[in-house]
Design a protein around this motif. Structure first.
Motif, short mmCIF file in Angstrom:
data_model
loop_
_atom_site.label_atom_id
_atom_site.label_comp_id
_atom_site.label_asym_id
_atom_site.label_seq_id
_atom_site.Cartn_x
_atom_site.Cartn_y
_atom_site.Cartn_z
N TYR A 67 37.22 -15.99 -3.29
CA TYR A 67 38.00 -15.53 -2.16
C TYR A 67 37.67 -16.36 -0.93
N LYS A 77 42.51 -13.96 -2.54
CA LYS A 77 41.66 -13.75 -3.70
C LYS A 77 42.32 -14.40 -4.92
N THR A 113 41.69 -14.53 -9.06
CA THR A 113 40.99 -14.06 -10.25
C THR A 113 41.48 -14.93 -11.40
N SER A 160 36.18 -15.02 -10.16
CA SER A 160 37.06 -14.88 -9.01
C SER A 160 36.44 -15.59 -7.82
N GLN A 189 35.38 -16.18 -17.09
CA GLN A 189 36.22 -15.42 -16.18
C GLN A 189 35.47 -15.31 -14.85
N GLU A 219 31.36 -16.05 -11.25
CA GLU A 219 31.85 -16.46 -12.57
C GLU A 219 30.87 -16.03 -13.65
N SER A 261 40.73 -16.70 -15.61
CA SER A 261 40.07 -16.66 -16.91
C SER A 261 40.41 -17.93 -17.66
#
Length: 117
Positions: free
Chosen positions: A70, A80, A82, A68, A66, A58, A84
């Motif tokens: 996993y 995964k 992703t 991600s 923003q 992050e 924001s």
């Protein structure tokens, strides 16, 4: 009556003795010259013995973030996410999967044969 007068006098003495510039225990707002949060972090774990594979990354600069993360799912796929965060838009995420789900072949039921000794 005398004990009530002593209690009232003690309370007045405590109120007068408290300095006015002593900070309280409540929340205090940040200083007016402070800057918004800025950071970058990440971590990852991959353990072949126990099949653990997961991680997170992050970045944040000001009020937006923003990143991600996993995770290896039990069926063999890698999930995964992703995401924001910008102002009033809230948490916006996109989820994707890599790989094909694998299910082990069904094992026949265990039926022991009786043994008489």
């Amino acid at each position: 009556m005398c004990s009530k007068l002593i209690v009232v006098a003690a309370l007045v003495a405590m109120a007068v003795a408290r300095p006015e510039d002593t900070p309280g225990y409540g929340y205090s707002a940040p200083a007016s010259g402070s800057s918004p949060a800025q950071y970058d972090f990440n971590y990852a774990v991959k353990d072949d013995y126990s099949s653990n594979d997961f991680g997170h990354q992050e970045d944040r600069d000001g009020y937006g973030a923003q990143g991600s993360y996993y995770v290896l799912l039990p069926d063999g796929r890698l999930q995964k996410v992703t995401y924001s965060v910008n102002g009033d838009s809230g948490f916006v995420a996109e989820v994707s999967y890599e790989g094909e789900a694998q299910y082990p072949a069904e094992q026949p039921a265990y039926n022991p044969t009786p043994s008489y000794a």
